[in-house]
Design an enzyme around this catalytic site. Structure first.
Site, short mmCIF file in Angstrom:
data_model
loop_
_atom_site.label_atom_id
_atom_site.label_comp_id
_atom_site.label_asym_id
_atom_site.label_seq_id
_atom_site.Cartn_x
_atom_site.Cartn_y
_atom_site.Cartn_z
N ASP A 43 0.82 -1.22 0.00
CA ASP A 43 0.00 0.00 0.00
C ASP A 43 0.85 1.26 0.00
O ASP A 43 0.61 2.19 -0.78
CB ASP A 43 -1.02 0.00 1.14
CG ASP A 43 -0.42 -0.16 2.52
OD1 ASP A 43 0.79 -0.48 2.65
OD2 ASP A 43 -1.17 0.04 3.50
N SER B 229 -6.14 -4.64 12.28
CA SER B 229 -6.36 -3.21 12.11
C SER B 229 -7.33 -2.61 13.13
O SER B 229 -8.26 -1.89 12.79
CB SER B 229 -6.84 -2.91 10.69
OG SER B 229 -6.58 -1.57 10.37
N ASP C 129 -5.85 0.06 5.37
CA ASP C 129 -6.69 -0.34 6.50
C ASP C 129 -7.92 0.54 6.63
O ASP C 129 -9.04 0.05 6.81
CB ASP C 129 -5.87 -0.29 7.79
CG ASP C 129 -4.71 -1.26 7.78
OD1 ASP C 129 -4.68 -2.14 6.89
OD2 ASP C 129 -3.82 -1.13 8.65
N TYR D 162 8.93 -1.90 10.87
CA TYR D 162 8.05 -1.44 9.79
C TYR D 162 8.70 -0.29 9.03
O TYR D 162 8.76 -0.28 7.79
CB TYR D 162 6.71 -1.00 10.40
CG TYR D 162 5.59 -0.78 9.41
CD1 TYR D 162 4.59 -1.72 9.25
CD2 TYR D 162 5.53 0.38 8.64
CE1 TYR D 162 3.55 -1.52 8.35
CE2 TYR D 162 4.50 0.59 7.74
CZ TYR D 162 3.52 -0.36 7.61
OH TYR D 162 2.50 -0.15 6.71
#
Length: 385
Positions: free
Chosen positions: A38, A130, A176, A228
């Site tokens: 994404d 999420s 999300d 991340y």
């Protein structure tokens, strides 16, 4: 859903001493396929699930915003005029960050009243389903309504993402919030993260005798931690080396050149993203042409790529995936940002018990904590209740 609505309403009254003006809710999501694509402007295929976050809201006659919830003891409070990312912290940065982020999209926060918010949820926290976007989406929809801001759902998704990126400090993409706001029962949301164009893709799980089993390993993860961000930085390095603005513009034909230009770790990071984008497109095509029973190998390949190339899996996730497939699942993969959380398995309804028992036994044999396994269904997105 009825119980959690009642709990949110009762919680609001207990904390604020009055009845709420309304209830809004938004679901968590399972990402069927398309992980870490994404923020690389690629493709994703999530669906909203039947686990939701509920926000009870009451309008105030001053400029204060107060937030309470079932998952934190403290009451957070701030004046609307003082809203700023560096003034926010802890769990309340999610809902208060949404209030702040509206101003980033042209809303005149100087003309809106304060609110009291009470939040309840049955979306597991830290499971990769999420829970954060469910909070953001429910709060965004509620504030958009009571403040009469008139923003569409795609913009509300961007508001939630902005809150998470800036107020919370997690460098996540738009997937999300889009799933939580745009989802529809028995459909996945096929989202182009560059254009934000989306399309609903029928799943047809029930009619095919299939179910999505979530295996929550109990290993908590957080998008705001370093792993991340490091993966995102690697993707940006790889795109720069290839001379493209994002990895969305790279294809599998670029991989041989990329391998010559990049160190091994960065190459493997971008190989995951490039091949994962293709797997999303392939999954959409297979769902349309052959149905959900034919996507198992794509799920398996996605997990291998996340395990070996992106290196975001953990032993518990690998065990969940391997055990589920060995026990009869058609395919399985970790879902979410990684470093913990949950796996999903595509399972024939008649095989669910066998797969669940096998996973429980395997975790026991490896002295891992007991996993939480449950079936999710593709459900409708955020709504006023």
């Amino acid at each position: 859903m009825t119980d959690i609505r009642d709990d949110a309403r009762a919680g609001f009254e207990a904390v604020f001493g009055r009845a709420a003006d309304g209830l809004w809710s938004a679901p968590g999501r399972v990402n069927l396929i398309g992980e870490h694509t994404d923020y690389n402007e690629g493709f994703v295929l999530p669906f909203a699930i039947d686990r939701r976050t509920v926000v009870a809201l009451g309008v105030r006659d001053d400029r204060r915003v107060r937030v309470a919830s079932t998952f934190a003891d403290e009451l957070a409070e701030i004046d609307l005029d003082a809203l700023a990312p560096d003034a926010l912290g802890g769990w309340s940065a999610y809902p208060l960050g949404v209030a702040w982020a509206f101003g980033e999209f042209g809303a005149d926060l100087g003309a809106v009243p304060g609110v009291d918010l009470f939040i309840d949820s049955d979306v597991p926290v830290g499971a990769g389903l999420s829970s954060s976007a469910a909070i953001e989406s429910a709060v965004a929809l509620a504030l958009n309504d009571v403040w009469q801001l008139g923003l569409d759902r795609r913009t509300l998704a961007r508001v939630g993402q902005r809150a998470e990126n800036v107020a919370v400090g997690a460098p996540t993409g738009i997937m999300d919030q889009s799933a939580s706001l745009l989802g529809q029962a028995d459909h996945a949301v096929f989202l182009d993260c560059r254009t934000l164009d989306s399309e609903l893709v029928p799943l047809g799980l029930a009619e095919a005798g299939l179910a999505i089993l979530v295996i929550d390993t109990g290993v908590k993860h957080s998008h705001a931690t370093g792993g991340y961000g490091e993966r995102r930085a690697a993707c940006e390095r790889g795109a720069a080396a290839l001379g493209v603005s994002s990895l969305r513009d790279a294809t599998v034909d670029d991989l041989p050149r990329a391998q010559q230009l990049l160190d091994d770790v960065t190459f493997r990071r971008i190989r995951h993203v490039i091949t994962e984008n293709q797997r999303v497109l392939d999954t959409v095509a297979v769902l349309r042409e052959q149905g959900a029973s034919a996507i198992g190998e794509l799920l398996d390949a996605s997990h291998r790529s996340m395990r070996d190339d992106f290196e975001i899996s953990v032993p518990e996730l690998d065990l969940a995936v391997e055990t589920a497939v060995a026990a009869g699942a058609l395919g399985a993969r970790m879902t979410g940002g990684g470093f913990g959380g949950a796996a999903i398995a595509l399972v024939r309804v008649g095989d669910l018990s066998r797969v669940q028992v096998a996973v429980d036994n395997a975790f026991g044999e490896h002295a891992f904590g007991q996993p939480d396994t449950f079936v999710v269904t593709a459900s409708d997105g955020a709504a006023r209740n």
